[in-house]
Design a protein around this motif. Sequence first.
Motif, mmCIF file in Angstrom:
data_model
loop_
_atom_site.group_PDB
_atom_site.id
_atom_site.type_symbol
_atom_site.label_atom_id
_atom_site.label_comp_id
_atom_site.label_asym_id
_atom_site.label_seq_id
_atom_site.Cartn_x
_atom_site.Cartn_y
_atom_site.Cartn_z
ATOM 1 N N PRO A 173 0.875 -1.110 -0.183
ATOM 2 C CA PRO A 173 -0.035 -0.091 0.038
ATOM 3 C C PRO A 173 0.975 1.233 0.190
ATOM 4 C CG PRO A 173 0.100 -1.034 2.212
ATOM 5 C CD PRO A 173 0.873 -2.009 1.587
ATOM 6 N N LEU A 174 0.430 2.223 -0.471
ATOM 7 C CA LEU A 174 1.066 3.759 -0.651
ATOM 8 C C LEU A 174 0.108 4.647 -0.015
ATOM 9 C CD1 LEU A 174 2.403 3.958 -4.292
ATOM 10 C CD2 LEU A 174 3.675 3.618 -2.007
ATOM 11 N N THR A 175 0.753 5.439 1.024
ATOM 12 C CA THR A 175 0.142 6.499 1.820
ATOM 13 C C THR A 175 0.037 7.543 0.821
ATOM 14 O OG1 THR A 175 0.969 5.487 3.727
ATOM 15 C CG2 THR A 175 -0.150 7.606 3.737
ATOM 16 N N ARG A 176 -1.242 8.361 0.972
ATOM 17 C CA ARG A 176 -1.277 9.553 -0.048
ATOM 18 C C ARG A 176 -0.459 10.471 1.000
ATOM 19 N NH1 ARG A 176 -6.671 11.286 1.195
ATOM 20 N NH2 ARG A 176 -6.308 10.090 2.755
ATOM 21 N N ALA A 206 -1.977 12.882 3.279
ATOM 22 C CA ALA A 206 -2.289 12.402 4.752
ATOM 23 C C ALA A 206 -1.161 12.264 5.579
ATOM 24 C CB ALA A 206 -2.991 10.894 4.638
ATOM 25 N N LYS A 207 0.093 12.940 5.276
ATOM 26 C CA LYS A 207 1.227 12.813 5.957
ATOM 27 C C LYS A 207 1.509 14.094 6.488
ATOM 28 C CE LYS A 207 3.395 9.367 2.925
ATOM 29 N NZ LYS A 207 4.521 9.077 2.130
ATOM 30 N N ASP A 220 7.206 15.062 6.196
ATOM 31 C CA ASP A 220 7.317 13.652 5.183
ATOM 32 C C ASP A 220 7.111 13.906 3.955
ATOM 33 O OD1 ASP A 220 8.140 12.277 7.407
ATOM 34 O OD2 ASP A 220 6.067 12.431 8.032
ATOM 35 N N HIS A 221 6.291 14.969 3.308
ATOM 36 C CA HIS A 221 6.002 15.138 2.220
ATOM 37 C C HIS A 221 5.576 16.522 1.855
ATOM 38 C CE1 HIS A 221 3.529 14.295 -1.813
ATOM 39 N NE2 HIS A 221 3.968 13.173 -1.745
#
Length: 279
Positions: free
Chosen positions: A218-221, A224-225, A229-230
């Motif tokens: 799975p990959l986290t959007r 949502a981080k 982190d993003h």
Amino acid sequence: MALKQYNPTTPAQRGLVLVDKSQLWKGKPVKALTEGKTKTGGRNNKGHVTSRGIAGGHKQRYRFIDFKRRKWDAEGTVERLEYDPNRTAFIALVSYADGEQTYIIAPQRLAVGDKVVAAKKTDVKPGNAMELGQVPVGTIVHNVEMKPMKGGQIARSAGTYVQVVGRDRGMVIVRLNSGEQRYIHGECMATVGAVSNPDNQNTNLGKAGRSRWLGKRPLTRGVAKNPVDHPHGGGEGRTSGGRHPVTPWGKPTKGARTRHNKSTDKMIIRSRHSTKRKG
């Protein structure tokens, strides 16, 4: 092949839609035409993750596929159709009179016992391979070479095909599934027919575990981080990610052009971006 639906006897069965593989060979592949396949887990030789979203998956053996189809004028018989875990299309085991066996990508309407042949020019029949310059205009083909003797590169996935739309000075004009039209050298090989298993796009895995069997994590959007982190992370409440979506490393994504200075651009007559196909 038809689609197979299941009664919701368990949560995982609810909504599960798979391709019916009852007509395929149920035994093991020809051992001489396979080799072991090691999994990377998305890691490089230093153990660092270089491709996210990869891990686990069922153990697989790689099947050697004859993408070149250069065994000319030798008629082969389709022994069986098989499932290949390395691709979405089905494969066919072909036996020749001299005892040689090869795997080819199975086109639609190819059945056990059918005869297939590769030649400079041959009958327009599913499974037969010939030079693109000899293929009648309007024919549907797959497993198309981009350079002579290199092996098929275009239209190898389930349900895909290429249509020959014209000829021009030793070159052949083909239309791809994307709508792109391009020149290909007339000496390149192509196989007649569309690739098998067109219903692959209509499947529904039904549960996350089935995706893990395929080796996908799975990959986290990004939204949502956290900001650390993003680039899309943080913010009050729910946010969309901004007007210019980027990767975790700040590169533009979601539709940003990544194709630059390709040597084959001169072969493209009409880009897939120029006009959207109707219908």
